[in-house]
Design a protein around this motif. Sequence first.
Motif, PDB file in Angstrom:
ATOM      1  N   ARG A 171       0.803  -1.278   0.082  1.00 23.42           N
ATOM      2  CA  ARG A 171       0.057   0.017   0.084  1.00 23.42           C
ATOM      3  C   ARG A 171       0.643   1.383   0.066  1.00 23.42           C
ATOM      4  O   ARG A 171       0.309   2.190  -0.533  1.00 23.42           O
ATOM      5  N   VAL A 172       1.954   1.082   0.634  1.00 19.69           N
ATOM      6  CA  VAL A 172       2.822   2.391   0.754  1.00 19.69           C
ATOM      7  C   VAL A 172       3.358   2.680  -0.425  1.00 19.69           C
ATOM      8  O   VAL A 172       3.624   3.804  -1.075  1.00 19.69           O
ATOM      9  N   MET A 173       3.465   1.930  -1.610  1.00 17.08           N
ATOM     10  CA  MET A 173       3.795   2.373  -2.952  1.00 17.08           C
ATOM     11  C   MET A 173       2.670   3.184  -3.531  1.00 17.08           C
ATOM     12  O   MET A 173       2.884   4.211  -4.353  1.00 17.08           O
ATOM     13  N   ASN A 174       1.470   2.693  -3.263  1.00 15.82           N
ATOM     14  CA  ASN A 174       0.199   3.651  -3.743  1.00 15.82           C
ATOM     15  C   ASN A 174       0.460   4.898  -3.221  1.00 15.82           C
ATOM     16  O   ASN A 174       0.138   5.947  -3.599  1.00 15.82           O
ATOM     17  N   LEU A 175       0.643   4.935  -1.705  1.00 18.09           N
ATOM     18  CA  LEU A 175       0.646   6.231  -0.860  1.00 18.09           C
ATOM     19  C   LEU A 175       1.622   7.105  -1.356  1.00 18.09           C
ATOM     20  O   LEU A 175       1.397   8.527  -1.432  1.00 18.09           O
ATOM     21  N   LEU A 176       2.973   6.675  -1.939  1.00 15.07           N
ATOM     22  CA  LEU A 176       4.053   7.669  -2.419  1.00 15.07           C
ATOM     23  C   LEU A 176       3.208   8.481  -3.390  1.00 15.07           C
ATOM     24  O   LEU A 176       3.416   9.670  -3.500  1.00 15.07           O
ATOM     25  N   GLU A 177       2.528   8.061  -4.421  1.00 20.16           N
ATOM     26  CA  GLU A 177       1.768   8.756  -5.552  1.00 20.16           C
ATOM     27  C   GLU A 177       0.742   9.596  -5.067  1.00 20.16           C
ATOM     28  O   GLU A 177       0.317  10.714  -5.377  1.00 20.16           O
ATOM     29  N   ASP A 178      -0.078   8.990  -3.970  1.00 18.08           N
ATOM     30  CA  ASP A 178      -1.112   9.971  -3.273  1.00 18.08           C
ATOM     31  C   ASP A 178      -0.574  11.174  -2.781  1.00 18.08           C
ATOM     32  O   ASP A 178      -1.254  12.050  -2.666  1.00 18.08           O
ATOM     33  N   CYS A 179       0.600  11.095  -2.440  1.00 21.48           N
ATOM     34  CA  CYS A 179       1.450  12.311  -1.599  1.00 21.48           C
ATOM     35  C   CYS A 179       1.965  13.189  -2.522  1.00 21.48           C
ATOM     36  O   CYS A 179       2.774  14.021  -2.217  1.00 21.48           O
ATOM     37  N   GLY A 180       1.935  12.880  -4.007  1.00 23.12           N
ATOM     38  CA  GLY A 180       2.579  13.769  -4.679  1.00 23.12           C
ATOM     39  C   GLY A 180       3.867  13.293  -5.383  1.00 23.12           C
ATOM     40  O   GLY A 180       4.488  14.066  -6.141  1.00 23.12           O
ATOM     41  N   GLY A 181       4.297  12.181  -5.262  1.00 17.04           N
ATOM     42  CA  GLY A 181       5.596  11.585  -5.636  1.00 17.04           C
ATOM     43  C   GLY A 181       5.353  10.748  -6.748  1.00 17.04           C
ATOM     44  O   GLY A 181       4.294  10.439  -7.102  1.00 17.04           O
ATOM     45  N   ARG A 182       6.579  10.208  -7.476  1.00 13.30           N
ATOM     46  CA  ARG A 182       6.445   9.190  -8.416  1.00 13.30           C
ATOM     47  C   ARG A 182       7.691   8.693  -8.214  1.00 13.30           C
ATOM     48  O   ARG A 182       8.908   9.159  -7.837  1.00 13.30           O
ATOM     49  N   ILE A 183       7.835   7.510  -8.671  1.00 14.08           N
ATOM     50  CA  ILE A 183       9.147   6.676  -8.478  1.00 14.08           C
ATOM     51  C   ILE A 183      10.133   6.904  -9.724  1.00 14.08           C
ATOM     52  O   ILE A 183       9.909   7.289 -10.835  1.00 14.08           O
ATOM     53  N   CYS A 184      11.316   7.072  -9.203  1.00 13.48           N
ATOM     54  CA  CYS A 184      12.549   7.545 -10.118  1.00 13.48           C
ATOM     55  C   CYS A 184      13.663   6.974  -9.509  1.00 13.48           C
ATOM     56  O   CYS A 184      14.581   7.604  -9.154  1.00 13.48           O
ATOM     57  N   GLY A 185      13.878   5.544  -9.543  1.00 17.26           N
ATOM     58  CA  GLY A 185      15.027   5.032  -9.192  1.00 17.26           C
ATOM     59  C   GLY A 185      14.529   3.968  -8.015  1.00 17.26           C
ATOM     60  O   GLY A 185      13.769   4.461  -7.157  1.00 17.26           O
ATOM     61  N   THR A 186      15.396   2.985  -8.287  1.00 22.76           N
ATOM     62  CA  THR A 186      14.936   2.095  -6.914  1.00 22.76           C
ATOM     63  C   THR A 186      16.331   1.029  -6.581  1.00 22.76           C
ATOM     64  O   THR A 186      17.086   0.883  -7.603  1.00 22.76           O
ATOM     65  N   ASP A 187      16.267   0.952  -5.281  1.00 17.58           N
ATOM     66  CA  ASP A 187      17.382  -0.033  -5.062  1.00 17.58           C
ATOM     67  C   ASP A 187      16.583  -1.164  -3.853  1.00 17.58           C
ATOM     68  O   ASP A 187      16.640  -0.712  -2.618  1.00 17.58           O
ATOM     69  N   TYR A 188      16.245  -2.295  -4.557  1.00 11.75           N
ATOM     70  CA  TYR A 188      15.252  -3.210  -3.552  1.00 11.75           C
ATOM     71  C   TYR A 188      16.204  -4.191  -3.039  1.00 11.75           C
ATOM     72  O   TYR A 188      15.759  -5.298  -2.840  1.00 11.75           O
ATOM     73  N   LEU A 189      17.661  -3.970  -2.806  1.00 12.18           N
ATOM     74  CA  LEU A 189      18.436  -4.954  -2.641  1.00 12.18           C
ATOM     75  C   LEU A 189      18.807  -5.954  -3.364  1.00 12.18           C
ATOM     76  O   LEU A 189      19.444  -6.807  -3.083  1.00 12.18           O
ATOM     77  N   PHE A 190      18.306  -5.900  -4.744  1.00  8.57           N
ATOM     78  CA  PHE A 190      18.461  -6.833  -5.761  1.00  8.57           C
ATOM     79  C   PHE A 190      19.035  -6.112  -6.960  1.00  8.57           C
ATOM     80  O   PHE A 190      18.942  -7.051  -8.074  1.00  8.57           O
ATOM     81  N   CYS A 191      19.657  -4.833  -7.000  1.00 11.06           N
ATOM     82  CA  CYS A 191      19.601  -4.096  -8.393  1.00 11.06           C
ATOM     83  C   CYS A 191      20.862  -5.082  -8.855  1.00 11.06           C
ATOM     84  O   CYS A 191      20.858  -4.763 -10.096  1.00 11.06           O
ATOM     85  N   HIS A 192      21.796  -5.881  -8.449  1.00 13.90           N
ATOM     86  CA  HIS A 192      22.527  -6.430  -9.167  1.00 13.90           C
ATOM     87  C   HIS A 192      22.137  -7.351 -10.157  1.00 13.90           C
ATOM     88  O   HIS A 192      22.596  -7.554 -11.214  1.00 13.90           O
ATOM     89  N   ALA A 193      20.798  -7.804  -9.629  1.00 15.01           N
ATOM     90  CA  ALA A 193      20.119  -8.830 -10.626  1.00 15.01           C
ATOM     91  C   ALA A 193      19.207  -8.169 -11.897  1.00 15.01           C
ATOM     92  O   ALA A 193      18.954  -9.031 -12.854  1.00 15.01           O
ATOM     93  N   LEU A 194      19.701  -6.789 -12.052  1.00 14.11           N
ATOM     94  CA  LEU A 194      19.048  -5.984 -12.825  1.00 14.11           C
ATOM     95  C   LEU A 194      20.428  -5.752 -14.032  1.00 14.11           C
ATOM     96  O   LEU A 194      20.200  -5.380 -15.182  1.00 14.11           O
ATOM     97  N   ASP A 195      21.472  -6.017 -13.756  1.00 13.37           N
ATOM     98  CA  ASP A 195      22.737  -5.883 -14.612  1.00 13.37           C
ATOM     99  C   ASP A 195      22.948  -6.918 -15.428  1.00 13.37           C
ATOM    100  O   ASP A 195      22.444  -8.145 -15.029  1.00 13.37           O
ATOM    101  N   GLU A 196      23.647  -6.817 -16.700  1.00 10.94           N
ATOM    102  CA  GLU A 196      23.915  -7.922 -17.482  1.00 10.94           C
ATOM    103  C   GLU A 196      24.764  -8.857 -17.003  1.00 10.94           C
ATOM    104  O   GLU A 196      25.905  -8.331 -16.318  1.00 10.94           O
ATOM    105  N   ILE A 197      24.645 -10.106 -16.853  1.00 10.52           N
ATOM    106  CA  ILE A 197      25.694 -11.108 -16.526  1.00 10.52           C
ATOM    107  C   ILE A 197      26.691 -10.899 -17.704  1.00 10.52           C
ATOM    108  O   ILE A 197      26.328 -10.999 -18.897  1.00 10.52           O
TER     109      ILE A 197
END
Lengths: 257, 464
Positions: B329-355
């Motif tokens: 719900r907190v992700m929805n809340l970010l946008e309710d409060c006037g924000g938008r997502i612009c970058g993330t590090d959910y502790l697995f950003c290495h899994a988004l890099d090219e092997i």
Amino acid sequence: MIFAGIDAGSRTIKVVLYDDNGCRVVASGIKDQGVRQVDLAKAVFDEVTEKAGIERKNVGRIVATGYGRTAIDFANTTITEITCHACGVHHWMPDARTVVDIGGQDSKLLRLEPDGRVRDFVMNDRCAAGTGRFLEVVAERLGVRVGDLGALAQMATNACAISSMCVVFAETEIIGLLASGETPENIVAGVQASITSRIASMAGRSVAEPVVFTGGVALIPGMDKALESALGRKVAVCSEPQLTGALGAAILAARGD
Amino acid sequence: MNTEPLQITIAEWDQRFVEMQREGFFQPEYGGQLSRHLSDGDSRLAKLRYDNSPSSLNLWNFLLTEEDRLQKYKQEGRKIVGAMKDLGTVPVMAYSLPNVTAFYPDGAWWIPCVMELNSSVLAVADSLGIDESFCPVRAMLGAFVNKAHFPPPDLLVCSVGATCDDFSAIAQRLNGLGYPILWWEIPHRRMAGRDEETVILPGGFKCSREQVRFVEIELGRVKKAIEEIAGDEITDSRLNDGIGIANRVRDVLRELRRLVFTARLAPLPSLELLIAEMFAIHFCSDRKEAFNILSNLLVEVRKRVSEGKGYFGLDAVKVFWVNPVADLRVMNLLEDCGGRICGTDYLFCHALDEIPVGVPPMEALAMMALADPMTGSTGDRATRICNDINLFGAEAVIVSRIPGASHCALEGAIIAERVSSELQLPVVELEVPPLTDSIMPSLSTRISALVETALSCRGKRRVR
């Protein structure tokens, strides 16, 4: 033109009417919070406008802030207490760089830019240990009024160490201290130190001066000294600390924010 | 049918689903009305708002049917590998064999996030003496004991060493309950010494060649164990193919992230992007379909960007988010409060890099494992976060914490301080437990204040 700020805090509702021509507070009022927040807010607002001899239609905009801000349906908009406290403190003390606000339910530390904008902030989010609620619990346990705690603390000879991080456990600790013959004065001084050490831990390493203390707890004698000791910085108590949030809201209403 | 981007409730999704059916939208095997998951006990879904695109519906349905897929694979005789803690490395190896599927039992921490108290996983963990003072990964213990969420794996492997002390303690408890675990060691990432060769890892971190060799040997033990249960060999050729497919998924995700973070209007809400990013780790047990879903989502996002359609207005404050939340719900809340997502590090950003390609595949996986933010210092992680903030142009940062998760608590302050001092951006730390209903006003105040602070900085920059 007259603008209004309403701070619907957890313990009290505050209303400030602000004249943007003279940059001055025209009238203000405070009432204890209750179940029907919006009715209470309306009542304080009506009281304050009547006292100032101003009709509702002559109040330009109303900004609501505080914990219950979204319930204030007659406000034009809402702004968080963080922004409002910064603005209110900047009005009274433009040099302030750090604001400590200890309210009934939470506490916060704001770092300000030289122009009064918030640079960043931290808030306690775990429990009541760093808030005015702790003082209420202690006052109740010792059978004294919250307003008398400061006088008691000033008579302390050796402040007790309150080690608990939780108000409920701390209350048990206080019962134990009383049973072991500790004086209420030393216990209250210990509680003050406990609250302010929580604030210091929240503040971390960078606390720029001047430091200004605001919020209802700033009215309790001795809390400013306890805060000075915990932060290792000189602390100034803001003028009318309980009204800072409402004043900031009124000023922001005047600015059209 | 309205095709403008719109966040809708689960009930509104039901109406829209009927319209989609009327218009002949194809539904995959796992498709259907989103609300059917409520009857499975996923009651938290009723409190969320969703993107209204068919691609997003597939994303959610695919995520929420993973348990069914795992059970089906088990019944079909496929071998199931339970990989723990490595976040993105072992599954690449396991999926290189045709009859092996991998999943993350530690992902069970998510069960209470969608099921609230309808699942007994936390109660079981409590009864084992692992209470709420521990990391929510303790839910994994409950999931193993009640056997309601995934089939018993044929092989359990767990990385240990420079990963996470909370997790090690919980996995050892699982071991003690009678589940054999193949432990493989990941060392704390360090710079090469004077006489050592430096290796540049995906994401830009560096370590010594010696460490890569060590991890390669450790992963070799995992490879051998997978081969033994599968009765088949993971050849370099198969592994290279597997790496290729994983990289295709990662390519799509990187482009999806780039578009979502940099478009003038946010083409996708933060919630759907969070779900999409998680596919990089485990593919939701079906690599091919995971790729298809993400590719379709990317098509939708590209279309929205090219048509100038999106969410939250041009003034929304761009927020970089650090650490995953326990309540969606907190992700929805970010946008309710006037924000938008612009970058993330959910502790697995290495899994988004090219092997890495062009190096032996086991070496490439070892490099990948060493690129995990958890295997290095918090300072390294903060550096990567600051680089990403600059890359995407975030204006404010939220560092969230999950109660009991020591990594979040210990790293948060360091990251916040670094971002604040290096980039002069406002940062707020939030504690987000699995159920935030009672603290929503307080969370809302913090996020709104962050947005207000960022907006006031924006005004100041304009004046300058």
